[in-house]
Design an enzyme around this catalytic site. Structure first.
Site, mmCIF file in Angstrom:
data_model
loop_
_atom_site.group_PDB
_atom_site.id
_atom_site.type_symbol
_atom_site.label_atom_id
_atom_site.label_comp_id
_atom_site.label_asym_id
_atom_site.label_seq_id
_atom_site.Cartn_x
_atom_site.Cartn_y
_atom_site.Cartn_z
ATOM 1 N N CYS A 1 0.523 -1.704 -0.229
ATOM 2 C CA CYS A 1 -0.197 -0.271 0.201
ATOM 3 C C CYS A 1 1.033 1.232 0.011
ATOM 4 C CB CYS A 1 -1.129 0.359 0.826
ATOM 5 S SG CYS A 1 -1.302 -1.552 1.589
ATOM 6 N N GLY B 1 -2.121 -14.394 -1.830
ATOM 7 C CA GLY B 1 -1.817 -13.066 -2.580
ATOM 8 C C GLY B 1 -2.735 -12.609 -4.301
ATOM 9 N N SER C 1 -13.123 -26.038 0.296
ATOM 10 C CA SER C 1 -13.900 -27.019 -0.445
ATOM 11 C C SER C 1 -12.438 -28.758 0.242
ATOM 12 C CB SER C 1 -13.761 -27.511 -1.287
ATOM 13 O OG SER C 1 -12.458 -27.419 -2.279
#
Ligand SMILES: Cc1cc2nc3c(=O)[nH]c(=O)nc-3n(C[C@H](O)[C@H](O)[C@H](O)COP(=O)(O)OP(=O)(O)OC[C@H]3O[C@@H](n4cnc5c(N)ncnc54)[C@H](O)[C@@H]3O)c2cc1C
Length: 448
Positions: free
Chosen positions: A43, A111, A272
């Site tokens: 960021c 990511g 899952s």
């Protein structure tokens, strides 16, 4: 319990390891990550390009995870997850050695990567005038290339594209932003709100072209020009900020279900495949408002996801309520903040919406230093339930949107939010704040 293995070390995995260690003081934890440093703050990259952050090194952090009895293996790339044998196979990026690490619980926080659109000529010029902004290395390469007087084009007008556009402008470059949709920051802002931001960018001398597409990138060995809907524009630098794609392939190859935009997880952040959890940019999420698919790849979301996964993997029991999409950016001199649904998203999701939008001053006119702020609150006209909010101003956009975010989290209606008392002091705010005024306007429009 047995042990926990974590793949990737970003915001999500950092939160996960803290949460797992708090939940179980003794469980053996191994993290495998392919960077040559512990943690990095993506960021901050546009602000490091601008020079506000002095060095790209300042964005890298040592975590001293050994103090938490965590075994960090880096730089190692995880090549395969064998879900049947509950084993992770990784290669060392320095010496090339192979390791196999068994797990009882596996956490995937791999990511995302920047999306490089399939534009003719672009791939060959990546790193040679065309750059994405996702690592310190490539962002630093961009900064080294950027010289005052050069021409830069930014492909994409999301937060990363716009923050970088401003950075390059402030370094003295001529900057043009090309956005294929009709307005800038299209995922966060309605067109009326983004128009304020667009005016600000134009005031800074940045040209913004919406509804236009880069169709070709040209150069022999280094970038020379881009074609915008066939029209050639000279360019020394192209910033590719066209969104991100989830790093979900490793999980998919292990048999984990992957949806349209990322790994599918339940409210426990479990995938899952039993004993495998995932979080952050590599996953897809649902809105906390109504459970519709609503994925925003943000650090704040990754951190929350990671905390939930870390607690559950270490034997705790907690659930993620869904994502609100609370977001803020500083673009030039403006704070731009948003949460929940835009009017367009809410309408597409089937809501009949009502909104209150208002331009006001942050302070009384008799107190020096007041700034303009525009606040918009979006609600379901049938029930009055708050669905979203946006704010743009020199100061105070983020805190107002944070209040709307809290309102969305608690399922508040316009009436309830109108009752919330906000603080007042002349250097900080007004007695009747722009946020409450926007809410009251929506109440009146709804017939309340
Ligand atoms: C320029 C920029 C500005 C941003 N600004 C903001 C902002 O202002 N606010 C905000 O909320 N968000 C912002 N974001 C988004 C935010 O950075 C991401 O949402 C966040 O980093 C996601 O965290 P994560 O843990 O999911 O993944 P990441 O932080 O991407 O971490 C994933 C890690 O996994 C590693 N990895 C991947 N695959 C493997 C493998 N096979 N083996 C080993 N390791 C692997 C990667 O190298 C990386 O270290 C910004 C992003 C960028 C690029």
């Amino acid at each position: 319990m047995g042990n926990i293995v974590i793949v990737g070390l970003g915001a999500g995995s950092f939160a996960a390891v803290l949460a797992a260690r708090k939940t179980d003081r003794a469980v053996p934890i191994t993290i495998i990550d392919d960077k040559s440093y512990d943690l990095m703050h993506p960021c901050g990259l546009p602000y490091a390009v601008e020079g506000i952050i002095e060095s790209f090194e300042n964005l890298k952090h040592a975590l001293h995870l050994e103090k938490m009895k965590v075994d960090l293996r880096r730089p190692f790339h995880v090549d395969k997850i064998d879900a049947k044998k509950q084993l992770v196979i990784a290669s060392g990026l320095n010496a090339g050695e192979k390791i196999e690490v068994p797990y009882e619980k596996l956490l995937i926080g791999t990511g995302s990567r920047p999306f490089v659109p399939p534009i003719p000529g672009l791939n060959a010029l990546m790193g040679k005038g065309a750059y994405t902004i996702s690592t310190p290395e490539e962002s630093e390469a961009l900064k080294c290339k950027a010289v005052s007087g050069m021409k830069a084009v930014c492909l994409g007008a999301g937060a990363i594209g716009l923050e970088t556009a401003v950075a390059l402008k402030r370094l003295g470059l001529e900057v043009t932003v090309i956005e294929m949709l009709e307005n800038i920051m299209p995922r966060a802002l309605d067109s009326d709100m983004s128009a304020i931001l667009q005016g600000h960018l134009q005031g800074l001398g940045i040209e913004v072209l919406c509804g236009r597409k880069i169709t070709q990138v040209a150069g022999a060995g280094f970038l020379q020009s881009v074609f915008v809907d066939g029209e050639e524009i000279a360019a020394d630098i192209l910033v590719v900020a066209a969104g991100v794609r989830a790093n979900s392939e490793l999980a998919a190859e292990a048999g984990v279900a992957v949806g349209k935009v990322g790994i599918i997880v339940d409210e426990k952040m479990e995938t899952s495949v039993p004993n495998i959890y995932a979080y952050g940019d590599c996953t897809q999420t649902k809105s906390l408002i109504d459970g519709v698919d609503f994925t925003l790849q943000l650090s704040t979301t990754a951190y929350r996801h990671g905390t939930i996964a870390g607690i559950n993997a270490a034997g705790g029991n907690t659930a993620y309520p869904g994502v609100s999409g609370a977001f803020v950016s500083k673009v030039g001199n403006l704070e731009v903040a948003a949460v929940g649904y835009t009017t367009a998203f809410a309408t597409a999701a089937g809501y009949k919406i009502v909104f209150g939008k208002l331009k006001d001053m942050t302070l009384f006119d008799w107190y020096p230093g007041a700034d303009e702020i525009t606040v918009k609150v979006v609600a379901d006209s049938a029930t009055g339930r708050i669905l979203g909010g946006q704010a743009v101003g020199v100061t105070g956009a983020a805190w107002r949107v944070n209040v709307i975010s809290a309102a969305i989290h608690s399922g508040m209606t316009l009436d309830k939010l109108s009752e919330v008392e906000l603080t007042y002091c002349p250097p900080i705010s007004q007695t009747y704040d722009a946020l409450t005024k926007a809410v009251d306007l929506a109440i009146r429009k709804r017939g309340g």
